[in-house]
Design a protein around this motif. Structure first.
Motif, PDB file in Angstrom:
ATOM      1  N   VAL A 160      -3.074   2.850  -8.672  1.00 19.29           N
ATOM      2  CA  VAL A 160      -1.828   2.092  -8.807  1.00 19.29           C
ATOM      3  C   VAL A 160      -2.049   0.668  -8.303  1.00 19.29           C
ATOM      4  CG1 VAL A 160       0.612   2.026  -8.209  1.00 19.29           C
ATOM      5  CG2 VAL A 160      -0.546   4.227  -8.424  1.00 19.29           C
ATOM      6  N   LEU A 161      -2.694   0.575  -7.151  1.00 13.39           N
ATOM      7  CA  LEU A 161      -2.963  -0.731  -6.547  1.00 13.39           C
ATOM      8  C   LEU A 161      -3.835  -1.582  -7.473  1.00 13.39           C
ATOM      9  CD1 LEU A 161      -2.718  -2.490  -3.984  1.00 13.39           C
ATOM     10  CD2 LEU A 161      -4.837  -1.453  -3.189  1.00 13.39           C
ATOM     11  N   GLY A 162      -4.845  -0.955  -8.080  1.00 10.76           N
ATOM     12  CA  GLY A 162      -5.723  -1.678  -8.993  1.00 10.76           C
ATOM     13  C   GLY A 162      -4.951  -2.274 -10.162  1.00 10.76           C
ATOM     14  N   ALA A 163      -4.010  -1.511 -10.685  1.00  9.75           N
ATOM     15  CA  ALA A 163      -3.217  -1.991 -11.820  1.00  9.75           C
ATOM     16  C   ALA A 163      -2.358  -3.182 -11.404  1.00  9.75           C
ATOM     17  CB  ALA A 163      -2.353  -0.852 -12.353  1.00  9.75           C
ATOM     18  N   VAL A 164      -1.646  -3.035 -10.286  1.00 11.35           N
ATOM     19  CA  VAL A 164      -0.802  -4.125  -9.793  1.00 11.35           C
ATOM     20  C   VAL A 164      -1.663  -5.344  -9.446  1.00 11.35           C
ATOM     21  CG1 VAL A 164       0.796  -4.830  -7.958  1.00 11.35           C
ATOM     22  CG2 VAL A 164       0.896  -2.506  -8.882  1.00 11.35           C
ATOM     23  N   GLY A 165      -2.737  -5.083  -8.696  1.00 10.72           N
ATOM     24  CA  GLY A 165      -3.586  -6.160  -8.208  1.00 10.72           C
ATOM     25  C   GLY A 165      -4.215  -6.968  -9.323  1.00 10.72           C
ATOM     26  N   ALA A 166      -4.690  -6.284 -10.371  1.00 12.26           N
ATOM     27  CA  ALA A 166      -5.348  -6.986 -11.467  1.00 12.26           C
ATOM     28  C   ALA A 166      -4.401  -7.970 -12.133  1.00 12.26           C
ATOM     29  CB  ALA A 166      -5.871  -5.976 -12.479  1.00 12.26           C
TER      30      ALA A 166
ATOM     31  N   MET B  74       0.833  -1.209   0.000  1.00 14.93           N
ATOM     32  CA  MET B  74       0.000   0.000   0.000  1.00 14.93           C
ATOM     33  C   MET B  74       0.863   1.252   0.000  1.00 14.93           C
ATOM     34  SD  MET B  74      -3.301   0.469   0.069  1.00 14.93           S
ATOM     35  CE  MET B  74      -3.227   1.860  -1.011  1.00 14.93           C
ATOM     36  N   ILE B  75       1.863   1.275   0.878  1.00  7.34           N
ATOM     37  CA  ILE B  75       2.718   2.461   0.964  1.00  7.34           C
ATOM     38  C   ILE B  75       3.503   2.624  -0.334  1.00  7.34           C
ATOM     39  CG2 ILE B  75       4.712   3.484   2.133  1.00  7.34           C
ATOM     40  CD1 ILE B  75       3.670   2.493   4.726  1.00  7.34           C
TER      41      ILE B  75
END
Lengths: 320, 318
Positions: A298-304, A277-278
């Motif tokens: 950013v998280l959505g891109a990585v997570g997907a 997250m950080i």
């Protein structure tokens, strides 16, 4: 010696926290922190709350993922893949329509209540489908979520709240300051609660029959678990918006590496989620400074990407 | 067919308030106007008008025109209660979901499209003559001047050249006053939405184009500020940039305000923001809150009023 890895991981996360505390537009460094009262003031108004919000929100979503995965006995569920987050959003929107001046606390209440309802609907639908492969379950959840989210969208569009909805859903951490993030402490309590009840969730994760024969009050554990998830999701959604996939990828990666003992995994899950997250927030904060890309994006891109990789890996296993 | 149209024309002009019955039932002929799609011939003084471009509503009202259909969801909260309640004005839906059937059923002579309805131009053109004379950021002379051109064109179509001149003159006057009152101060243009304040340069940057103001988020003339417009902005960033003035568009107030309540959520956010305690704009109280309806009107009158606000506010400290 056995504790060395977790010690190192903790140090790594602490280092990230320090970086997070010292990155931003206002001039704050270690020296000015001690010499300049204005820098010190801004540090406590802006930097500390933001970093705390990141830590708490990450822990909340990761822990919610762990609980749901145990209760549903499926690796691919978490609040954003079961529709729970979307229900929370619907709750907030309805409250905004009915009582525009509602306090944030009331909004969180509505969000949590709807999140709970959403989780129940998901479980209800799940009981009624025959095919429960690892991949089908999250797809059912995502479909339910899409249904609710289209209802939310329709309402928002009818009442001219689309912009408000968009701002608030992808809100991220940019506007977190002292006075806005405090409700997230509730989430901290939930994390501790889970740690204390971890063994029960591990047993519940063996399935209803096994758990009941081992003397576990399955229904009660289920209820407590869902309440925890609903609270964590509701509060997080109101304060920082959706945090997609976090509760899915981190617990899975940790389980892959260490097996399924919740109690001993939990510190790792929390540490890794906070680190991710950080890191996402730091990327979003620096890339287009002085403006920001929301950490959630950013998280959505990585997570997907990780999510798809996991599904493909699972499919390969299923075919063998 | 012709007679029904003429009858409707008579009825309309009889109803119209400021239309003092100068014309009665004659065939009005055509007039050629410049639109975003080039020169277009439209009926002069059309009787049945569908008004979709929200920037034109107040001007039409000033001309005494009552449309046969309008997007009721886009009408501002104040000043349009009569249109809102009038069942002879059909609801044209909103730009996300226009009600083409309803528009078609009114058998309009002219559709004033463009702006939010710009992407529906081709479909609307099949129903009736559709013009796009809405102001746009792409217009060569800039958004504010495009507002003037739009007003003049409307005046030409409805035979209200004098009234149009008046409206344009009012804008010119307030714009000149605002330009004279501003002296290169640093300004932050914000949009308040969902209790947060973000960069609003792409939305209200048009307002400051003709003024002597310096946008604190303007990266050396590059358009970079508007690219990440909705991306978020930390309060500490604004504290660091320390603008002299803030001009805020309050989107929450425009859409969230209930009837009879004065909703200024943006003001609450600004004044409650601890991080801005020591900024120039807060200590000198130099924040301009645009009218709640600005977000929904954005027409020439909205800009006239906004320039007046700027002229008054800056004049005081001048």
């Amino acid at each position: 010696m056995r504790r060395l890895p977790i010690l190192l991981a903790t140090l790594g996360v602490l280092a990230l926290i320090v970086v997070s505390l010292f990155v931003g537009s206002y001039d704050i460094d270690l020296r000015s922190l001690f010499t300049d009262p204005e820098a010190r003031r801004m540090f406590f108004i802006s930097r500390v709350p933001r970093t705390l919000a990141l830590v708490l929100a990450a822990a909340a979503m990761a822990v919610s993922g762990v609980i749901m995965q145990m209760l549903v006995q499926n690796r691919f569920v978490e609040p954003t893949t079961t529709g729970t987050s979307e229900w929370a959003a619907l709750g907030v929107l309805l409250l905004t329509l009915l009582a525009p001046a509602a306090s944030p606390l009331l909004k969180m209440g509505a969000a949590s209540a709807f999140a709970f309802l959403g989780a129940m609907v998901f479980l209800f639908v799940l009981q009624r489908i025959a095919l429960k492969s690892q991949v089908i379950v999250p797809i059912v959840g995502i479909m339910l979520g899409a249904l609710i989210s289209s209802l939310t969208l329709y309402l928002a569009s009818t009442y001219q709240l689309l912009q408000t909805l968009a701002t608030w859903r992808s809100g991220g951490f940019s506007s977190v300051v002292r006075g806005t993030y405090e409700p997230l402490w509730v989430v901290g309590i939930i994390v501790i609660g889970l740690y204390l009840a971890a063994d029960r969730f591990t047993i519940a994760g063996l399935g209803r029959d096994t758990a009941t024969s081992l003397g576990l009050p399955y229904r009660r554990i289920m209820f407590i678990g869902l309440t925890m998830v609903a609270l964590a999701t509701g509060v997080t959604t109101v304060v920082v918006g959706f945090l997609p996939f976090l509760g899915l990828i981190i617990p899975n990666l940790v389980s892959m590496a260490r097996g399924d003992d919740i109690r001993s995994n939990l510190p790792w899950v929390v540490l890794s989620s906070v680190a991710l997250m950080i890191a996402c927030d730091l990327v979003g904060r620096t890339l287009v400074a002085p403006l920001e890309i929301p950490a959630t994006v950013v998280l959505g891109a990585v997570g997907a990407v990780v999510f798809v990789a996991m599904i493909l890996r699972q499919r390969k296993k299923a075919h063998v | 067919m012709t007679s029904t149209v003429l009858c409707a024309g008579v009825v309309l002009s009889a109803c119209g308030k400021s239309d003092s019955g100068s014309d009665s039932g004659k065939s009005h002929g055509n007039v050629t106007v410049t639109t975003a799609k080039g020169e277009v011939e439209v009926p002069l003084k059309p009787a049945k008008v569908v008004a979709l471009d929200n920037t034109s509503f107040l001007t039409l009202k000033a001309f005494g025109i009552k449309p046969v259909a309008a997007p009721k969801g886009l009408l501002p909260n104040e000043g349009f209660e009569d249109w809102q309640k009038d069942s002879s004005i059909k609801d044209a839906g909103i730009h996300h979901e226009p009600k083409f059937e309803a528009i078609n059923a009114t058998e309009p002579d002219l559709i004033i499209g463009g702006y939010r309805f710009g992407e529906h131009h081709d479909k609307l053109s099949k129903i009736a003559k559709t013009i796009d004379i809405a102001p746009s950021d792409e217009s060569k002379e800039g958004y504010v001047n495009a507002l003037k051109a739009q007003t003049v064109t409307l005046g030409k179509i409805f035979g209200q050249e004098d009234k149009a001149k008046e409206i344009v003159a009012a804008l010119d006057k307030s714009q000149q006053a605002a330009t004279a009152a501003t002296k290169g101060e640093k300004v932050f243009l914000g949009v308040a939405s969902a209790g947060k304040i973000d960069n609003g340069a792409s939305r209200i940057g048009r307002l400051t184009q003709p003024l002597n103001l310096k946008n604190v988020l303007d990266a050396g003339g590059k358009k970079s500020t508007s690219v990440h417009d909705n991306s978020g902005l930390a309060p500490e960033t604004i504290a660091k940039l320390n603008p002299d003035w803030v001009i805020l568009l309050d989107r929450d107030a425009a859409v969230g305000a209930e009837e009879g309540t004065v909703a200024v959520p943006a003001k609450k956010v600004v004044e409650g923001m601890e991080a801005w305690d020591k900024t120039t704009f807060r200590s000198k109280d130099q924040v301009i809150y645009l009218d709640n309806n600005f977000y929904l009107t954005e027409g020439i009158q909205a800009y006239t009023e906004a320039f007046d606000q700027v002229a008054t506010a800056f004049g005081k400290t001048g």
